[in-house]
Design a protein around this motif. Structure first.
Motif, short mmCIF file in Angstrom:
data_model
loop_
_atom_site.label_atom_id
_atom_site.label_comp_id
_atom_site.label_asym_id
_atom_site.label_seq_id
_atom_site.Cartn_x
_atom_site.Cartn_y
_atom_site.Cartn_z
N PRO A 193 0.85 -1.19 0.00
CA PRO A 193 0.00 0.00 0.00
C PRO A 193 0.89 1.26 0.00
CG PRO A 193 -0.71 -1.55 1.69
CD PRO A 193 0.61 -2.06 1.16
N LEU A 194 0.33 2.36 -0.50
CA LEU A 194 1.11 3.61 -0.62
C LEU A 194 1.76 4.02 0.70
CD1 LEU A 194 -1.38 5.66 -2.82
CD2 LEU A 194 1.04 5.33 -3.37
N ARG A 195 0.98 3.92 1.78
CA ARG A 195 1.49 4.44 3.06
C ARG A 195 2.73 3.66 3.50
NH1 ARG A 195 -2.45 5.40 8.11
NH2 ARG A 195 -1.74 3.39 8.88
N GLU A 196 2.65 2.33 3.38
CA GLU A 196 3.78 1.50 3.79
C GLU A 196 4.98 1.74 2.87
OE1 GLU A 196 1.98 -2.35 4.33
OE2 GLU A 196 3.97 -3.19 4.76
N GLU A 197 4.68 1.87 1.59
CA GLU A 197 5.77 2.09 0.62
C GLU A 197 6.49 3.40 0.90
OE1 GLU A 197 6.79 4.37 -2.94
OE2 GLU A 197 4.68 3.81 -3.06
N LEU A 198 5.69 4.48 1.09
CA LEU A 198 6.31 5.79 1.30
C LEU A 198 6.96 5.91 2.68
CD1 LEU A 198 3.65 8.07 -0.44
CD2 LEU A 198 6.05 7.77 -1.13
N ALA A 199 6.58 5.01 3.59
CA ALA A 199 7.22 5.02 4.91
C ALA A 199 8.56 4.29 4.86
CB ALA A 199 6.30 4.36 5.94
N THR A 200 8.91 3.71 3.72
CA THR A 200 10.15 2.93 3.57
C THR A 200 11.18 3.77 2.83
OG1 THR A 200 8.77 0.95 3.42
CG2 THR A 200 11.06 0.72 2.71
N ARG A 201 12.27 4.09 3.51
CA ARG A 201 13.22 5.06 2.95
C ARG A 201 13.76 4.65 1.58
NH1 ARG A 201 18.95 6.98 5.54
NH2 ARG A 201 19.15 8.94 4.39
N ASP A 202 14.09 3.36 1.41
CA ASP A 202 14.66 2.96 0.11
C ASP A 202 13.67 3.18 -1.04
OD1 ASP A 202 17.18 2.46 0.97
OD2 ASP A 202 16.92 0.29 1.18
N PHE A 203 12.39 2.94 -0.80
CA PHE A 203 11.42 3.23 -1.87
C PHE A 203 11.33 4.74 -2.11
CE2 PHE A 203 9.37 -1.01 -0.82
CZ PHE A 203 9.71 -1.60 -2.02
N ARG A 204 11.41 5.52 -1.03
CA ARG A 204 11.40 6.99 -1.23
C ARG A 204 12.62 7.42 -2.03
NH1 ARG A 204 10.37 7.17 4.35
NH2 ARG A 204 12.34 8.26 4.75
N ARG A 205 13.76 6.75 -1.79
CA ARG A 205 14.96 7.11 -2.55
C ARG A 205 14.80 6.75 -4.04
NH1 ARG A 205 19.26 4.41 1.39
NH2 ARG A 205 20.91 5.82 0.74
N CYS A 206 14.06 5.67 -4.30
CA CYS A 206 13.76 5.32 -5.71
C CYS A 206 12.94 6.45 -6.35
CB CYS A 206 12.94 4.03 -5.79
SG CYS A 206 13.80 2.57 -5.23
N LEU A 207 11.93 6.89 -5.62
CA LEU A 207 11.08 7.98 -6.14
C LEU A 207 11.91 9.25 -6.34
CD1 LEU A 207 8.38 9.29 -6.87
CD2 LEU A 207 7.87 9.50 -4.43
N ALA A 208 12.81 9.51 -5.38
CA ALA A 208 13.65 10.71 -5.50
C ALA A 208 14.46 10.66 -6.80
CB ALA A 208 14.57 10.82 -4.28
N LEU A 209 15.00 9.48 -7.15
CA LEU A 209 15.79 9.36 -8.39
C LEU A 209 14.92 9.69 -9.61
CD1 LEU A 209 17.80 6.04 -7.83
CD2 LEU A 209 18.71 8.37 -7.87
N ALA A 210 13.70 9.15 -9.61
CA ALA A 210 12.81 9.38 -10.76
C ALA A 210 12.41 10.86 -10.83
CB ALA A 210 11.57 8.50 -10.64
N GLN A 211 12.14 11.45 -9.66
CA GLN A 211 11.71 12.86 -9.65
C GLN A 211 12.85 13.79 -10.05
OE1 GLN A 211 9.92 13.78 -5.84
NE2 GLN A 211 7.92 13.06 -6.56
N GLU A 212 14.08 13.46 -9.62
CA GLU A 212 15.22 14.32 -9.99
C GLU A 212 15.36 14.43 -11.50
OE1 GLU A 212 18.24 13.91 -6.21
OE2 GLU A 212 18.40 12.51 -7.90
N GLU A 213 15.12 13.30 -12.18
CA GLU A 213 15.21 13.33 -13.64
C GLU A 213 14.22 14.33 -14.23
OE1 GLU A 213 16.68 8.98 -15.15
OE2 GLU A 213 14.61 9.52 -15.60
N LEU A 214 12.96 14.23 -13.74
CA LEU A 214 11.93 15.12 -14.29
C LEU A 214 12.19 16.57 -13.90
CD1 LEU A 214 9.36 15.66 -15.83
CD2 LEU A 214 8.03 14.99 -13.83
#
Ligand SMILES: NC(=O)C1=CN([C@@H]2O[C@H](COP(=O)(O)OP(=O)(O)OC[C@H]3O[C@@H](n4cnc5c(N)ncnc54)[C@H](OP(=O)(O)O)[C@@H]3O)[C@@H](O)[C@H]2O)C=CC1
Ligand SMILES: CC(C)(CO)C(=O)C(=O)O
Length: 330
Positions: A193-214
Motif C-alpha cells: 500500500p502507498l502508506r507503507e511504501e512511502l514510509a520505507t526510505r529505500d522506496f522513497r529514494r527510488c522515487l527521489a531518483l525518478a523525480q530528480e530526472e523530471l
C-alpha cells in the motif's frame, strides 16, 4: 445541467456519485461490468470519516448517454482517450464543456484533436480505492483542479465536497502532478500500500531518483511546476531521502493516506489491465528526447512495470534502489 461521467471506474464513480448526492443530474457511461457492480447504488466514504450513499445512478453503456449533457468529465485511463473522443464526438451537444480528469500531460490535447473542439484540462489530487461492489473510498487529501471556464457549475462541486481550484494555466499543475505520479510505478513494483511504501526510505529514494530526472528536464525546458504540497516541488527529492524519523517530522502529511490505498498503476497490475505507463514515465522520456537527453531511471521503471505485467514480482526497496542506481549509471 446534465453531467456525463465518461468511464465509470474509481474516479468516475466517486466524483459522479458525490455530484449526484449533492443534487447533480449525473449519468455514468461505462462498461457492462461496471453497470452490474453499481446496480445497488453507491457508497462513498473518505479519509475524514464521511459516508454517503446514493440510489443507483442512471447508467449508459455507450456514448449516446452523453447526449444532452452540458458537462462531460472524462475519467478513463489515458490509453482510452483517443477512442473515447471518436465514440463521444457524434453525441456531444454543441455547447457542452468537456473536461479531462486524467493523469498525465497530453490527454486534453488528444481528446481535443479527436473531438475537434477545446477540452479543459483537470487534475484529481486524491486517491480513490475500490472497497467492494459500489463502494469507493477517497483515501487521501488533495483536491480537484481545473482550467477556467464560465460553464463550470462551481456551486455544485462545492456542495459535493469537491470544491474546484481553478487555474488560468493548468500546465504547471499537470507537470507537478506528474512528478507525484512517478511514484505510481514504484508503488506498483513494491506490491505495498502507498502508506507503507512511502514510509520505507529505500522506496522513497527510488522515487527521489525518478523525480530528480523530471525536475532537471523541467528546469531545462523552462517548464514551471505548481506548488501542490506544503513543500516546493524542487525540494521533494531531498525530503524523500531523509531518514524515517526526520521524514515523518517534516513531511508527515505525505503519510496521511488510507492504510490500504494503492496507486492507480498498482490497481492496473492487480486487475491485469495495461499500466498507464506511456502517459506517466513515458512523458518523462518524451520530454528528455525533445531536449536531446535521456531519462534512464524512468525508462527502467517503465521496463520493470512492463515486465511485471507478464511476470508478477514484488521488489524490496533495497533491490529496486540498487537496480535504478545502476540504470542511472552510478
Ligand atoms: N485511481 C486513482 O486514485 C486516481 C486516478 N487518477 C487518474 O484518473 C484516470 C482514471 O483512473 P481510474 O478511475 O483509476 O481508472 P479505472 O480503470 O478505475 O476507470 C476507468 C473506467 O473507464 C472504463 N472505460 C475505458 N474505456 C471506455 C470506453 N471507451 N467506454 C466506456 N468505458 C470505458 C474502464 O473500463 P475497462 O477497464 O473495462 O476498459 C474503467 O471502468 C486515470 O488517468 C488515472 O491516472 C487520478 C488520480 C487518482
Ligand atoms: C493520487 C495518486 C497520486 C496516488 O494514488 C494518483 O494520482 C494515482 O494513484 O494515480
Amino acid at each position: 445541467m446534465r453531467i456525463a461521467i465518461y468511464g465509470a471506474g474509481l474516479i468516475g464513480a466517486y466524483v459522479g456519485g458525490r455530484l449526484a448526492a449533492a443534487g447533480g443530474d449525473v449519468v455514468l457511461i461505462g462498461r457492462a461490468r461496471s453497470r452490474a457492480a453499481l446496480a445497488g447504488g453507491l457508497t462513498l466514504t473518505d479519509y475524514t470519516g464521511a459516508r454517503i450513499t446514493t440510489l443507483p445512478l442512471p447508467f449508459a453503456e455507450g456514448s449516446e448517454g452523453a447526449a444532452g449533457a452540458g458537462l462531460v468529465l472524462i475519467c478513463v485511463k489515458s490509453r482510452a482517450s483517443a477512442a473515447v473522443a471518436r465514440e463521444l464526438g457524434p453525441h456531444l451537444a454543441p455547447g457542452a464543456l468537456v473536461v479531462s480528469l486524467q493523469n498525465g500531460i497530453g490527454n486534453a490535447a488528444v481528446l481535443a484533436e479527436g473531438l475537434g473542439r477545446p477540452v479543459l484540462p483537470g487534475m484529481v489530487g486524491f486517491n480513490v480505492a475500490d472497497q467492494g461492489p459500489g463502494h469507493f473510498h477517497q483515501g487521501s487529501q488533495g483536491g480537484l483542479h481545473m482550467g477556467v471556464d464560465p460553464r463550470l457549475p462551481l456551486d455544485l462541486f462545492a456542495r459535493a465536497g469537491l470544491p474546484l481550484t481553478l487555474h488560468a494555466d493548468m500546465a504547471p499543475v499537470l507537470w507537478s502532478k506528474l512528478l507525484m505520479n512517478l511514484n505510481n510505478a514504484v508503488n506498483a513494483l513494491s506490491g505495498l500500500p502507498l502508506r507503507e511504501e512511502l514510509a520505507t526510505r529505500d522506496f522513497r529514494r527510488c522515487l527521489a531518483l525518478a523525480q530528480e530526472e523530471l525536475l532537471a528536464l523541467c528546469a531545462e525546458a523552462g517548464q514551471p511546476l505548481a506548488r501542490l504540497t506544503p513543500l516546493p516541488a524542487a525540494f521533494l527529492p531531498k525530503v524523500l531521502r531523509l531518514p524515517d524519523p526526520l521524514f515523518r517530522l517534516i513531511a508527515g502529511n505525505m503519510l496521511k493516506i488510507d492504510p490500504l490505498a494503492r496507486s492507480s498503476m498498482a490497481d492496473d497490475l492487480a486487475s491485469a489491465r495495461p499500466p498507464e505507463l506511456d502517459a506517466l514515465n513515458g512523458e518523462v522520456a518524451r520530454l528528455a528526447a525533445r531536449l536531446n537527453r535521456t531519462a534512464p531511471v524512468n525508462a527502467r521503471l517503465s521496463r520493470l512495470v512492463e515486465d511485471a505485467t507478464t511476470t508478477p514480482d514484488r521488489w524490496s526497496g533495497e533491490a529496486l534502489l540498487a537496480d535504478l542506481q545502476r540504470a542511472r549509471g552510478g
